[in-house]
Write a protein that holds these residues in place. Structure first.
Motif, PDB file in Angstrom:
ATOM      1  N   LEU A  67      35.944  47.955  25.425  1.00 52.08           N
ATOM      2  CA  LEU A  67      34.692  47.170  25.693  1.00 52.08           C
ATOM      3  C   LEU A  67      35.260  45.824  26.041  1.00 52.08           C
ATOM      4  CD1 LEU A  67      32.132  48.611  23.202  1.00 52.08           C
ATOM      5  CD2 LEU A  67      32.392  49.213  25.743  1.00 52.08           C
ATOM      6  N   ARG A  68      36.218  45.166  25.181  1.00 48.13           N
ATOM      7  CA  ARG A  68      36.718  43.872  25.422  1.00 48.13           C
ATOM      8  C   ARG A  68      37.121  43.448  26.910  1.00 48.13           C
ATOM      9  NH1 ARG A  68      39.951  41.158  20.627  1.00 48.13           N
ATOM     10  NH2 ARG A  68      39.550  39.387  21.817  1.00 48.13           N
ATOM     11  N   GLU A  69      37.884  44.781  27.106  1.00 43.76           N
ATOM     12  CA  GLU A  69      38.696  44.520  28.557  1.00 43.76           C
ATOM     13  C   GLU A  69      37.592  44.415  29.835  1.00 43.76           C
ATOM     14  OE1 GLU A  69      41.942  47.016  31.019  1.00 43.76           O
ATOM     15  OE2 GLU A  69      40.830  48.038  29.504  1.00 43.76           O
ATOM     16  N   VAL A  70      36.441  45.532  29.567  1.00 42.33           N
ATOM     17  CA  VAL A  70      35.449  45.862  30.537  1.00 42.33           C
ATOM     18  C   VAL A  70      34.754  44.163  30.819  1.00 42.33           C
ATOM     19  CG1 VAL A  70      33.196  46.421  30.872  1.00 42.33           C
ATOM     20  CG2 VAL A  70      34.924  48.117  30.266  1.00 42.33           C
ATOM     21  N   VAL A  71      34.517  43.483  29.389  1.00 44.82           N
ATOM     22  CA  VAL A  71      33.908  42.170  29.668  1.00 44.82           C
ATOM     23  C   VAL A  71      34.577  41.176  30.206  1.00 44.82           C
ATOM     24  CG1 VAL A  71      32.798  40.462  28.165  1.00 44.82           C
ATOM     25  CG2 VAL A  71      32.318  42.828  27.709  1.00 44.82           C
ATOM     26  N   ALA A  72      36.027  41.380  29.889  1.00 41.42           N
ATOM     27  CA  ALA A  72      36.960  40.255  30.361  1.00 41.42           C
ATOM     28  C   ALA A  72      37.113  40.329  31.771  1.00 41.42           C
ATOM     29  CB  ALA A  72      38.134  40.381  29.621  1.00 41.42           C
ATOM     30  N   GLU A  73      36.941  41.528  32.244  1.00 43.70           N
ATOM     31  CA  GLU A  73      37.256  41.688  33.897  1.00 43.70           C
ATOM     32  C   GLU A  73      36.133  41.773  34.752  1.00 43.70           C
ATOM     33  OE1 GLU A  73      39.028  45.426  34.320  1.00 43.70           O
ATOM     34  OE2 GLU A  73      41.210  44.951  33.573  1.00 43.70           O
ATOM     35  N   SER A  74      34.978  41.133  33.954  1.00 39.97           N
ATOM     36  CA  SER A  74      33.617  41.181  34.659  1.00 39.97           C
ATOM     37  C   SER A  74      33.492  39.545  35.191  1.00 39.97           C
ATOM     38  CB  SER A  74      32.412  41.429  33.628  1.00 39.97           C
ATOM     39  OG  SER A  74      32.721  42.792  33.549  1.00 39.97           O
ATOM     40  N   SER A  75      32.791  39.521  36.314  1.00 40.02           N
ATOM     41  CA  SER A  75      32.631  38.111  36.787  1.00 40.02           C
ATOM     42  C   SER A  75      31.159  38.127  37.204  1.00 40.02           C
ATOM     43  CB  SER A  75      33.280  37.733  38.142  1.00 40.02           C
ATOM     44  OG  SER A  75      32.833  38.386  39.160  1.00 40.02           O
ATOM     45  N   PHE A  76      30.325  36.979  37.034  1.00 37.89           N
ATOM     46  CA  PHE A  76      29.163  36.842  37.175  1.00 37.89           C
ATOM     47  C   PHE A  76      28.765  37.350  38.610  1.00 37.89           C
ATOM     48  CE2 PHE A  76      24.974  34.682  38.076  1.00 37.89           C
ATOM     49  CZ  PHE A  76      24.236  35.049  36.977  1.00 37.89           C
ATOM     50  N   GLU A  77      29.491  36.965  39.486  1.00 37.99           N
ATOM     51  CA  GLU A  77      29.141  37.104  40.861  1.00 37.99           C
ATOM     52  C   GLU A  77      29.168  38.555  41.368  1.00 37.99           C
ATOM     53  OE1 GLU A  77      30.374  32.955  40.218  1.00 37.99           O
ATOM     54  OE2 GLU A  77      31.097  34.969  39.746  1.00 37.99           O
ATOM     55  N   ALA A  78      30.065  39.524  40.445  1.00 38.62           N
ATOM     56  CA  ALA A  78      30.247  40.871  40.982  1.00 38.62           C
ATOM     57  C   ALA A  78      29.290  41.708  40.211  1.00 38.62           C
ATOM     58  CB  ALA A  78      31.534  41.233  40.761  1.00 38.62           C
ATOM     59  N   VAL A  79      28.693  41.217  38.967  1.00 38.79           N
ATOM     60  CA  VAL A  79      28.052  42.302  38.258  1.00 38.79           C
ATOM     61  C   VAL A  79      26.752  42.693  38.927  1.00 38.79           C
ATOM     62  CG1 VAL A  79      28.602  41.303  35.986  1.00 38.79           C
ATOM     63  CG2 VAL A  79      26.373  40.385  36.922  1.00 38.79           C
ATOM     64  N   PHE A  80      26.459  44.063  38.440  1.00 33.59           N
ATOM     65  CA  PHE A  80      25.381  44.811  39.039  1.00 33.59           C
ATOM     66  C   PHE A  80      23.930  44.252  38.225  1.00 33.59           C
ATOM     67  CE2 PHE A  80      22.358  48.467  38.732  1.00 33.59           C
ATOM     68  CZ  PHE A  80      21.698  48.338  40.119  1.00 33.59           C
TER      69      PHE A  80
END
Length: 232
Positions: A189-202
């Motif tokens: 879960l920490r990896e999922v959040v770390a790899e997320s960017s605001f510009e790319a989230v659904f």
């Protein structure tokens, strides 16, 4: 530079933008500020918990004397270390903002105002969301996951928080959240959040989806915060 994550200096040829570096340092400053507040509340400076859950800034004048000159080191070494770290990061982030011709003072949200594209702003406004509120909520949740500190994550969680793992359960209190730390702050879960960017989230009416739905950041009375987790 040692405070920056590996991906900021991953090797020759990688040059992060000024915005990336500022965002990274701001996350670390947010972490340090809130950990300092928690440590202050637990310290002998707290006067029986008077400062529990408050921002450090308003009460800092009362503790600045002994912390700023290092006199609290023997009495409160953990607090002194956090104070020094927050002070250094805050000075760094101010200079970064100055170099980018941004307002030097830390915004109330703790993060600089982003330069969002018209398309991204429209995607939030179409759902009746304030894009800036969504952005600041995203950054707080990301910083909390990054810290690995369940107490910081509790600051940015909506209750009840749903956790789906074979079956759905509801986390209704901070104490239940802390008890579920190993699940909520799992490496995946920490990896999922770390790899997320605001510009790319659904984004949809429910909120912001990170990864393949492992983490949802949802709107609530106090803004956007952690609202649901799915453990695959």
């Amino acid at each position: 530079m040692q405070a920056l994550p590996a991906d900021i200096a991953r090797g020759p040829g990688f040059r992060p933008s000024h915005e990336q570096v500022l965002a990274d340092v701001e996350e670390r400053t947010w972490i340090a500020r809130n950990q300092l507040a928690d440590e202050l509340a637990a310290s002998s400076f707290s006067r029986e918990g008077q400062y529990t859950g408050v921002d450090v800034a308003p009460v800092e004048p009362e503790i600045t004397g002994s912390l700023a000159n290092g006199a609290a080191q023997a009495r409160e070494p953990a607090l002194q270390t956090l104070y020094d770290r927050h002070r250094a990061l805050n000075l760094l982030v101010r200079e970064l903002r100055r170099s980018m011709e941004l307002p030097v003072m830390t915004p109330d949200a703790g993060f600089s105002r982003p330069k969002l594209s018209p398309e991204i702003e429209a995607s939030y406004r179409d759902l009746k969301f304030d894009p800036l509120a969504a952005y600041f909520g995203f950054r707080r949740v990301k910083a909390a996951f990054r810290s690995g500190d369940i107490q910081l994550l509790a600051r940015v969680t909506q209750y009840p928080l749903s956790i789906t793992r074979k079956a759905k359960r509801m986390i209704r209190t901070r104490e239940q959240l802390v008890a579920a730390k190993e699940t909520i702050l799992s490496p995946r879960l920490r990896e999922v959040v770390a790899e997320s960017s605001f510009e790319a989230v659904f984004v949809r009416d429910k909120g912001m989806m990170l990864g393949d739905g492992e983490v949802w950041i949802t709107p609530g009375k106090t803004g956007f915060a952690l609202g649901a987790i799915t453990v695959h």
